[in-house]
Design a protein around this motif. Structure first.
Motif, mmCIF file in Angstrom:
data_model
loop_
_atom_site.group_PDB
_atom_site.id
_atom_site.type_symbol
_atom_site.label_atom_id
_atom_site.label_comp_id
_atom_site.label_asym_id
_atom_site.label_seq_id
_atom_site.Cartn_x
_atom_site.Cartn_y
_atom_site.Cartn_z
ATOM 1 N N TYR A 1 -9.920 1.680 14.042
ATOM 2 C CA TYR A 1 -11.149 0.463 13.286
ATOM 3 C C TYR A 1 -10.909 -1.076 13.220
ATOM 4 N N THR B 1 -16.812 -9.005 -3.086
ATOM 5 C CA THR B 1 -16.387 -10.569 -3.489
ATOM 6 C C THR B 1 -15.405 -10.609 -2.208
ATOM 7 N N HIS B 2 -15.302 -9.720 -0.704
ATOM 8 C CA HIS B 2 -13.600 -9.712 0.059
ATOM 9 C C HIS B 2 -15.214 -10.612 1.234
ATOM 10 N N SER B 3 -16.201 -10.401 1.047
ATOM 11 C CA SER B 3 -16.419 -11.481 2.162
ATOM 12 C C SER B 3 -18.475 -11.376 2.471
ATOM 13 N N TRP C 1 -12.562 -5.369 12.376
ATOM 14 C CA TRP C 1 -12.998 -6.440 12.267
ATOM 15 C C TRP C 1 -12.791 -7.766 12.688
ATOM 16 N N GLN D 1 -11.760 -17.912 5.791
ATOM 17 C CA GLN D 1 -12.361 -18.539 4.595
ATOM 18 C C GLN D 1 -11.395 -19.528 4.026
ATOM 19 N N SER E 1 -9.910 -7.191 -3.540
ATOM 20 C CA SER E 1 -9.378 -7.788 -5.031
ATOM 21 C C SER E 1 -9.948 -8.330 -6.027
ATOM 22 N N ARG E 2 -10.721 -8.949 -5.627
ATOM 23 C CA ARG E 2 -11.987 -9.152 -7.390
ATOM 24 C C ARG E 2 -12.645 -7.983 -7.320
ATOM 25 N N GLY F 1 -9.871 -0.491 -0.519
ATOM 26 C CA GLY F 1 -10.645 -1.368 0.270
ATOM 27 C C GLY F 1 -10.041 -3.221 0.118
ATOM 28 N N PRO F 2 -10.651 -3.495 1.137
ATOM 29 C CA PRO F 2 -9.916 -4.641 1.142
ATOM 30 C C PRO F 2 -10.371 -5.900 0.020
ATOM 31 N N TRP G 1 -5.548 -4.232 10.368
ATOM 32 C CA TRP G 1 -5.326 -3.974 8.986
ATOM 33 C C TRP G 1 -5.805 -2.502 8.195
ATOM 34 N N ARG H 1 1.100 -1.179 0.083
ATOM 35 C CA ARG H 1 -0.025 0.176 -0.307
ATOM 36 C C ARG H 1 1.066 1.703 0.138
ATOM 37 N N TRP I 1 -21.201 -9.737 1.682
ATOM 38 C CA TRP I 1 -21.896 -9.225 2.681
ATOM 39 C C TRP I 1 -22.969 -8.252 1.327
ATOM 40 N N HIS J 1 -16.146 -3.446 5.723
ATOM 41 C CA HIS J 1 -14.960 -3.820 5.894
ATOM 42 C C HIS J 1 -13.917 -2.154 5.058
ATOM 43 N N GLY J 2 -15.134 -1.773 4.013
ATOM 44 C CA GLY J 2 -14.346 -0.287 3.260
ATOM 45 C C GLY J 2 -14.595 -0.793 1.514
#
Ligand code: FAD
Ligand code: FES
Lengths: 402, 101
Positions: A325, B44-46, A327, A49, B82-83, B79-80, A298, A16, B48, B65-66
């Motif tokens: 923050y 695609t992250h989790s 999660w 996961q 990637s796909r 944000g987190p 993160w 990043r 939601w 998660h943004g």
């Protein structure tokens, strides 16, 4: 002018930073050195996961354009062994040197803390890297009884994941409820309830004394004499900043302070010309929090990357004063925490109740809103993050947010 | 790729968006600055659901998660995640809404 930049650590914070440097207009060379052989990947799914859904490794990988950028060089599978100051340089394990750097960014993260016993026994795992996760996943496939030592975020996520894979799971922690540090005892107990419903067993308020077994672990002995049979043990007792390579080598004369992480000002500057640090390995000054906490979250690494890049390219950046923050996902629970939850804080629950899987809990201290926890309440939680930064009163927050 | 009719497309006029389960897939159709778009309804992250997440310009924000996605091509912009989100052709025909899967 800053032209050649060395980045130590090729993971979230390192990647990043590279991306943010390019966004800020840095056109010079960037050399990223990382000790792991894999290209940068995401860690949070390793306890979730990757274990439950058997994700392919490919899915963890960060997609990013910096990979193809000819001005960015990736030296992977190669630990940095020392940092040289004036002129700035890095020495790599293979003996090669990167010289004449104009800036160095340290993003070496953290390593899993280990217990002082059980060394050499097979079947005892920690989880920090993809290599750890790979080994854990393979070993879980031929195990039945799992003991998780440590009921923090990672321990509890692993417990949930193992249970979802049908394994017998017991969690041990010396504290009286899980997740106390992150969530406080009441919400920690709420999460424990969900785990118990799923069949996870807990031994709380008691520490681990030793591991049993000759070649491979067969049990965990607790301080109260209980012996828990185990085919596999996961130790999740926190992480320590990966700064050992700095502490032992090469910073003589440099004014880098290491005290639970690399100490930095509120823009990631170490105080030593051209040297910056961020992410899990760094502890920045916090304009509003005299404890200057180190975060292992993160989002913190990502937000700090923007600040460090600005600081390097423009020579200055506004002080970073984050409301933390983080999660965690366990079973179907989607929990996020902003600010801080401390023992003795006032707590109010709304937008659902503790019995539901959706609610918002506000925490206050000395009349101010200081923390909030959302169970499947992301939008409302994000609003709390802003309100905490603004210093909203607790009474007002209860009125406005619940 | 066959076209499927999206039921309850009145919601699109009322809320600017409608979700539907079609062929086992959750699809979100919404009207944005760039026009009408259809994307997979799960981040695609989790995973939601994006159905009631805020849309800002041509981007949808997964507040869990943004993650942010450009709805025109589904690509993550911050944000987190990637796909990319899967995107689907979408159109109105005779007052009915259709997506192609
Ligand atoms: C299993 C797991 C689950 C998590 N889940 C969540 C979550 O749900 N939510 C959340 O907010 N956060 C979560 N986190 C935390 C989050 O992943 C970290 O905050 C984040 O990875 C920090 O990024 P970093 O780049 O600072 O450090 P790291 O990701 O640790 O990267 C540091 C890199 O530097 C390398 N390195 C170390 N020393 C050297 C050296 N001398 N030379 C070269 N390279 C070196 C390391 O090998 C590593 O590749 C989780 C972490 C783990 C391990
Ligand atoms: S599920 Fe959307 S950002 Fe994590």
């Amino acid at each position: 002018m800053v032209d050649r930049i060395g980045v130590v650590g090729a993971s979230l914070a390192g990647l990043r930073t590279v991306q943010a440097l390019r966004r800020e207009g840095h056109a010079g060379r960037i050399i990223v050195v990382g000790d792991e052989p894999e290209p940068p990947y995401d860690r949070p799914p390793l306890s979730k996961q990757f274990l439950v859904e058997d994700w392919e490794e490919e899915r963890l990988r960060f997609a990013h354009a910096a990979e193809a950028d000819p001005a960015t060089e990736w030296r992977l599978g190669q630990p940095v062994t020392s940092l040289e100051t004036g002129p700035l340089g890095l020495e790599l394990e293979d003996g090669s040197r990167l010289r004449d750097l104009d800036a160095v960014v340290i993003a070496t993260g953290a390593r899993a803390r280990r217990l002082p016993f059980g060394r050499g026994l097979e079947g005892i795992h920690t989880l920090r890297s993809l290599a750890d996760a790979r080994a854990l996943r393979v070993d879980l496939a031929s195990s039945r009884r799992v003991v998780v030592v440590g009921a923090g975020f990672i321990g509890m996520e692993i417990a949930a994941s193992c249970r979802q894979k049908g394994l017998e799971v017991t969690v041990v922690d010396p504290l009286p409820a899980p997740l106390v540090r992150g969530l406080g005892p009441i919400l920690g107990e709420r999460v424990a309830k969900r785990h118990r419903e799923a069949g996870v067993a807990f031994h709380l308020g008691v520490g681990v004394e030793d591991f049993e077994g000759d070649a491979r672990v067969v049990g965990v002995r607790l301080a109260d004499g209980t012996n828990l049979p185990a085919d596999l043990v996961v130790v999740g007792i926190g992480a320590v900043p990966a700064t050992d390579w700095l502490a032992t080598n090469g910073i003589e004369g440099a004014r880098i302070e290491i005290d639970n992480g690399i100490r930095c000002d509120a823009t990631g500057f170490t105080g030593c010309a051209g040297i910056f640090a961020l992410g899990d390995c760094a502890r920045w000054d916090h304009p509003r929090d005299p404890a200057n906490p180190r975060f292992e979250h993160w989002t913190n690494a990502v937000e700090q990357a923007d600040v460090v890049a600005q600081r390097i390219v423009k020579g200055e950046a506004p002080d970073f004063a984050p409301v933390p923050y983080v999660w965690t996902d366990q079973f179907e629970l989607r929990i996020a925490i902003v600010g801080e939850v401390r023992e003795g804080d006032e707590m109010r629950v709304g937008l659902g109740s503790l019995e539901d899987d959706r609610f918002l809990a506000l925490f206050g201290r000395e009349g101010r809103l200081t923390g909030a926890v959302g169970f499947k309440r992301p939008r409302q939680l994000n609003a709390c993050r802003k309100r905490i930064a603004e210093g909203m009163g607790f009474g007002e927050a209860v009125e406005a947010l619940l | 790729m066959p076209w499927y009719r999206v039921p309850q497309c009145d919601a699109l006029a009322a809320n600017g968006r409608v979700t539907a389960e079609i062929g086992g897939r959750e699809i979100l159709v919404c009207r944005i600055d760039a026009g009408l778009v259809a994307v997979a309804n799960r981040c695609t992250h989790s995973a939601w659901p994006l159905s009631s997440e805020p849309i800002e310009g041509n981007e949808i924000v997964c507040t869990l998660h943004g993650a942010r996605f450009d709805l025109r091509d589904g690509c993550p912009t911050a944000g987190p995640a990637s796909r990319p989100l899967a995107t689907y052709p979408v159109e109105f025909r005779d007052g009915e809404l259709y997506v192609s899967l």
